[in-house]
Design a protein around this motif. Structure first.
Motif, PDB file in Angstrom:
ATOM      1  N   GLY A 239      -8.359  18.938   3.866  1.00 37.33           N
ATOM      2  CA  GLY A 239      -7.676  19.623   4.961  1.00 37.33           C
ATOM      3  C   GLY A 239      -6.205  19.248   5.048  1.00 37.33           C
ATOM      4  O   GLY A 239      -5.727  18.326   4.384  1.00 37.33           O
ATOM      5  N   ARG A 240      -5.502  19.950   5.901  1.00 35.56           N
ATOM      6  CA  ARG A 240      -4.074  19.694   6.116  1.00 35.56           C
ATOM      7  C   ARG A 240      -3.875  18.310   6.721  1.00 35.56           C
ATOM      8  O   ARG A 240      -4.598  17.892   7.612  1.00 35.56           O
ATOM      9  CB  ARG A 240      -3.497  20.775   7.026  1.00 35.56           C
ATOM     10  N   HIS A 241      -2.869  17.601   6.210  1.00 30.22           N
ATOM     11  CA  HIS A 241      -2.500  16.251   6.652  1.00 30.22           C
ATOM     12  C   HIS A 241      -3.633  15.240   6.454  1.00 30.22           C
ATOM     13  O   HIS A 241      -3.727  14.253   7.166  1.00 30.22           O
ATOM     14  CB  HIS A 241      -2.048  16.253   8.118  1.00 30.22           C
ATOM     15  N   LYS A 242      -4.469  15.518   5.460  1.00 35.61           N
ATOM     16  CA  LYS A 242      -5.559  14.596   5.169  1.00 35.61           C
ATOM     17  C   LYS A 242      -5.026  13.433   4.313  1.00 35.61           C
ATOM     18  O   LYS A 242      -4.473  13.654   3.243  1.00 35.61           O
ATOM     19  CB  LYS A 242      -6.654  15.346   4.393  1.00 35.61           C
ATOM     20  N   PRO A 243      -5.181  12.168   4.762  1.00 37.93           N
ATOM     21  CA  PRO A 243      -4.795  11.031   3.931  1.00 37.93           C
ATOM     22  C   PRO A 243      -5.634  11.020   2.652  1.00 37.93           C
ATOM     23  O   PRO A 243      -6.858  11.226   2.689  1.00 37.93           O
ATOM     24  CB  PRO A 243      -5.103   9.816   4.807  1.00 37.93           C
ATOM     25  N   ILE A 244      -4.981  10.805   1.505  1.00 35.22           N
ATOM     26  CA  ILE A 244      -5.669  10.877   0.217  1.00 35.22           C
ATOM     27  C   ILE A 244      -6.173   9.497  -0.185  1.00 35.22           C
ATOM     28  O   ILE A 244      -5.413   8.522  -0.239  1.00 35.22           O
ATOM     29  CB  ILE A 244      -4.724  11.441  -0.867  1.00 35.22           C
TER      30      ILE A 244
ATOM     31  N   ASP B 269      -0.435  10.532 -12.451  1.00 32.13           N
ATOM     32  CA  ASP B 269      -0.743   9.137 -12.123  1.00 32.13           C
ATOM     33  C   ASP B 269      -1.401   9.068 -10.744  1.00 32.13           C
ATOM     34  O   ASP B 269      -0.790   9.476  -9.740  1.00 32.13           O
ATOM     35  CB  ASP B 269       0.548   8.311 -12.127  1.00 32.13           C
ATOM     36  N   PRO B 270      -2.645   8.576 -10.642  1.00 31.66           N
ATOM     37  CA  PRO B 270      -3.310   8.497  -9.323  1.00 31.66           C
ATOM     38  C   PRO B 270      -2.524   7.662  -8.315  1.00 31.66           C
ATOM     39  O   PRO B 270      -2.555   7.945  -7.109  1.00 31.66           O
ATOM     40  CB  PRO B 270      -4.653   7.837  -9.656  1.00 31.66           C
ATOM     41  N   GLY B 271      -1.821   6.656  -8.794  1.00 34.03           N
ATOM     42  CA  GLY B 271      -1.046   5.823  -7.882  1.00 34.03           C
ATOM     43  C   GLY B 271       0.051   6.569  -7.149  1.00 34.03           C
ATOM     44  O   GLY B 271       0.528   6.115  -6.103  1.00 34.03           O
ATOM     45  N   ALA B 272       0.444   7.712  -7.713  1.00 38.10           N
ATOM     46  CA  ALA B 272       1.510   8.494  -7.078  1.00 38.10           C
ATOM     47  C   ALA B 272       1.023   9.280  -5.875  1.00 38.10           C
ATOM     48  O   ALA B 272       1.843   9.816  -5.110  1.00 38.10           O
ATOM     49  CB  ALA B 272       2.136   9.441  -8.103  1.00 38.10           C
ATOM     50  N   VAL B 273      -0.311   9.378  -5.675  1.00 41.36           N
ATOM     51  CA  VAL B 273      -0.823  10.153  -4.545  1.00 41.36           C
ATOM     52  C   VAL B 273      -1.561   9.286  -3.522  1.00 41.36           C
ATOM     53  O   VAL B 273      -1.670   9.681  -2.349  1.00 41.36           O
ATOM     54  CB  VAL B 273      -1.771  11.277  -5.025  1.00 41.36           C
ATOM     55  N   LEU B 274      -2.085   8.152  -3.945  1.00 41.70           N
ATOM     56  CA  LEU B 274      -2.808   7.286  -3.003  1.00 41.70           C
ATOM     57  C   LEU B 274      -1.855   6.781  -1.927  1.00 41.70           C
ATOM     58  O   LEU B 274      -0.728   6.380  -2.205  1.00 41.70           O
ATOM     59  CB  LEU B 274      -3.453   6.112  -3.750  1.00 41.70           C
ATOM     60  N   GLY B 275      -2.307   6.824  -0.681  1.00 44.60           N
ATOM     61  CA  GLY B 275      -1.466   6.419   0.444  1.00 44.60           C
ATOM     62  C   GLY B 275      -0.642   7.551   1.001  1.00 44.60           C
ATOM     63  O   GLY B 275       0.037   7.384   2.011  1.00 44.60           O
ATOM     64  N   LYS B 276      -0.699   8.719   0.378  1.00 50.78           N
ATOM     65  CA  LYS B 276       0.004   9.893   0.895  1.00 50.78           C
ATOM     66  C   LYS B 276      -1.005  10.832   1.536  1.00 50.78           C
ATOM     67  O   LYS B 276      -2.201  10.555   1.567  1.00 50.78           O
ATOM     68  CB  LYS B 276       0.765  10.592  -0.233  1.00 50.78           C
ATOM     69  N   ARG B 277      -0.522  11.962   2.034  1.00 53.69           N
ATOM     70  CA  ARG B 277      -1.409  12.926   2.678  1.00 53.69           C
ATOM     71  C   ARG B 277      -1.081  14.325   2.193  1.00 53.69           C
ATOM     72  O   ARG B 277      -0.025  14.569   1.583  1.00 53.69           O
ATOM     73  CB  ARG B 277      -1.264  12.854   4.191  1.00 53.69           C
ATOM     74  N   THR B 278      -1.960  15.244   2.440  1.00 54.96           N
ATOM     75  CA  THR B 278      -1.746  16.626   2.012  1.00 54.96           C
ATOM     76  C   THR B 278      -0.770  17.322   2.965  1.00 54.96           C
ATOM     77  O   THR B 278      -0.769  17.084   4.160  1.00 54.96           O
ATOM     78  CB  THR B 278      -3.068  17.401   2.011  1.00 54.96           C
ATOM     79  N   ARG B 279       0.040  18.209   2.397  1.00 51.25           N
ATOM     80  CA  ARG B 279       0.951  18.999   3.235  1.00 51.25           C
ATOM     81  C   ARG B 279       0.206  20.175   3.864  1.00 51.25           C
ATOM     82  O   ARG B 279       0.551  20.634   4.941  1.00 51.25           O
ATOM     83  CB  ARG B 279       2.111  19.545   2.408  1.00 51.25           C
ATOM     84  N   ARG B 280      -0.786  20.697   3.163  1.00 50.90           N
ATOM     85  CA  ARG B 280      -1.585  21.842   3.643  1.00 50.90           C
ATOM     86  C   ARG B 280      -3.002  21.685   3.102  1.00 50.90           C
ATOM     87  O   ARG B 280      -3.284  20.761   2.330  1.00 50.90           O
ATOM     88  CB  ARG B 280      -0.970  23.156   3.159  1.00 50.90           C
ATOM     89  N   ALA B 281      -3.867  22.590   3.490  1.00 50.20           N
ATOM     90  CA  ALA B 281      -5.248  22.552   2.995  1.00 50.20           C
ATOM     91  C   ALA B 281      -5.268  22.859   1.496  1.00 50.20           C
ATOM     92  O   ALA B 281      -4.561  23.748   1.023  1.00 50.20           O
ATOM     93  CB  ALA B 281      -6.101  23.553   3.757  1.00 50.20           C
ATOM     94  N   ILE B 282      -6.082  22.090   0.758  1.00 50.49           N
ATOM     95  CA  ILE B 282      -6.160  22.226  -0.704  1.00 50.49           C
ATOM     96  C   ILE B 282      -7.620  22.362  -1.100  1.00 50.49           C
ATOM     97  O   ILE B 282      -8.489  21.625  -0.611  1.00 50.49           O
ATOM     98  CB  ILE B 282      -5.532  21.004  -1.412  1.00 50.49           C
ATOM     99  N   GLY B 283      -7.916  23.289  -2.010  1.00 52.93           N
ATOM    100  CA  GLY B 283      -9.287  23.503  -2.460  1.00 52.93           C
ATOM    101  C   GLY B 283      -9.721  22.462  -3.473  1.00 52.93           C
ATOM    102  O   GLY B 283      -8.918  21.675  -4.003  1.00 52.93           O
TER     103      GLY B 283
END
Length: 336
Positions: free
Chosen positions: A221-226, A248-262
């Protein structure tokens, strides 16, 4: 009259007449005989192969005569431009006579022996299709940073062969600066012979680059922490994906989604963001440092901010608005 005396007188008259005839003949033949030493015989071949860019008379004919300097001058006369490599050009007697006249050669001083048609062929070096493909594939593998990726050239399209003049062949390979070596791209090969550029050939290469890509395991979902449970690595062809894909998985861990992603969506940089560390109304510590002097005071955030962003903060003592950089969820810093 005595018969012997008569014979003697007739003999003297005959000798005198003979001498006169010889003198006259010498006077008439003298200039022609003198010019005969400058007469050149030009025997033109019916078919000749040449290497250079110009057709010289000395290359297509055997020239003989008594004056070496005159012969050398005739040999250096340019008949015309050479045909393209591997091609032929034809000349006839009329054309050769015209070229001699243009070079101020008196045709009465030459004996021109010319076949009905003179064919001049330009020698050539052929770069075969297989060799051209190898030149391009070597360039691709030298210029792609593979790291943990696998590079595969799916296809190279080139002309069937390239004809070049005979000589010392060299080449330079280049791709457009604005173009990455992946997917379908154009590559140019510039051939030179003896240091002079001769022909530029364009080829099209289809390059597959297989590498790890971060993909969502499930819908987010939107703004979901990854978290680690939300993603996985898959090997995919990077040339088929949009720019900015995350490997690189490390580049996304600790961030969140900007919008809903399938689910099973390759993550890109524009699909994720750092979550804000502070939001409007939060109380934070303002740090100001200059020349070894450190001042701290209490402030109130006027706008949400992520790590490293500059946001407006109200100094609770002076009530002035400052712009400070977010350090963490409790601290901002004023840069001087």
């Amino acid at each position: 009259m005595n018969t012997s005396i008569l014979k003697t007188k007739m003999s003297k008259r005959f000798q005198t007449g003979l001498v006169f005839i010889l003198i006259v003949a010498t006077l008439w033949a003298g200039p022609a005989a003198a010019g005969a030493t400058n007469t050149a015989v030009i025997r033109v071949h019916d078919r000749v192969e040449i290497d250079g860019a110009e057709v010289l008379l000395g290359e297509i004919a055997v020239i003989e005569g008594g004056d070496p300097r005159w012969i050398q001058k005739l040999k250096g006369i340019v008949i015309g431009r050479a045909p393209l490599p591997g091609k032929a050009r034809q000349y006839d007697r009329r054309y050769l006579e015209m070229r001699l006249k243009q070079q101020h050669v008196d045709l009465s001083t030459v004996i021109l022996k010319v076949p009905q048609i003179v064919e001049v062929v330009r020698s050539a070096v052929t770069i075969e299709e297989t060799e051209l493909k190898k030149i391009i594939s070597d360039f691709i593998f030298r210029n792609i940073s593979r790291d943990d990726k696998t590079v595969r050239i799916k296809e190279i399209r080139v002309p069937q062969s390239v004809m070049l003049p005979k000589g010392r062949v060299a080449y330079k390979v280049a791709a457009p600066r604005s173009q990455e070596l992946m997917g379908k791209c154009s590559i140019a090969v510039d051939f030179s012979v003896n240091g002079h550029s001769q022909k530029k050939v364009w080829a099209t290469a289809t390059i597959e680059i297989l590498g790890p890509v971060v993909v969502t395991r499930k819908p987010l979902g939107r703004h979901k922490p990854i978290t680690e449970d939300d993603i996985e690595l898959q090997t995919m062809d990077l040339s088929d994906l949009s720019a900015g894909v995350v490997t690189d998985p490390g580049a996304v861990l600790g961030k969140r989604t900007r919008r809903a992603i399938g689910a099973q969506t390759p993550l890109r940089a524009d699909l994720i963001e750092l979550p804000p560390l502070v939001k409007r109304g939060d109380l934070v510590v303002i740090i100001a440092e200059s020349n070894g002097l450190k001042i701290t005071t209490l402030g109130q955030v006027k706008k949400r901010g992520r790590l490293g962003e500059r946001i407006p903060v109200v100094n609770m003592d002076s009530k002035k608005i400052l712009y400070a950089r977010v350090i963490d969820s409790n601290t901002v810093k004023v840069d001087f």
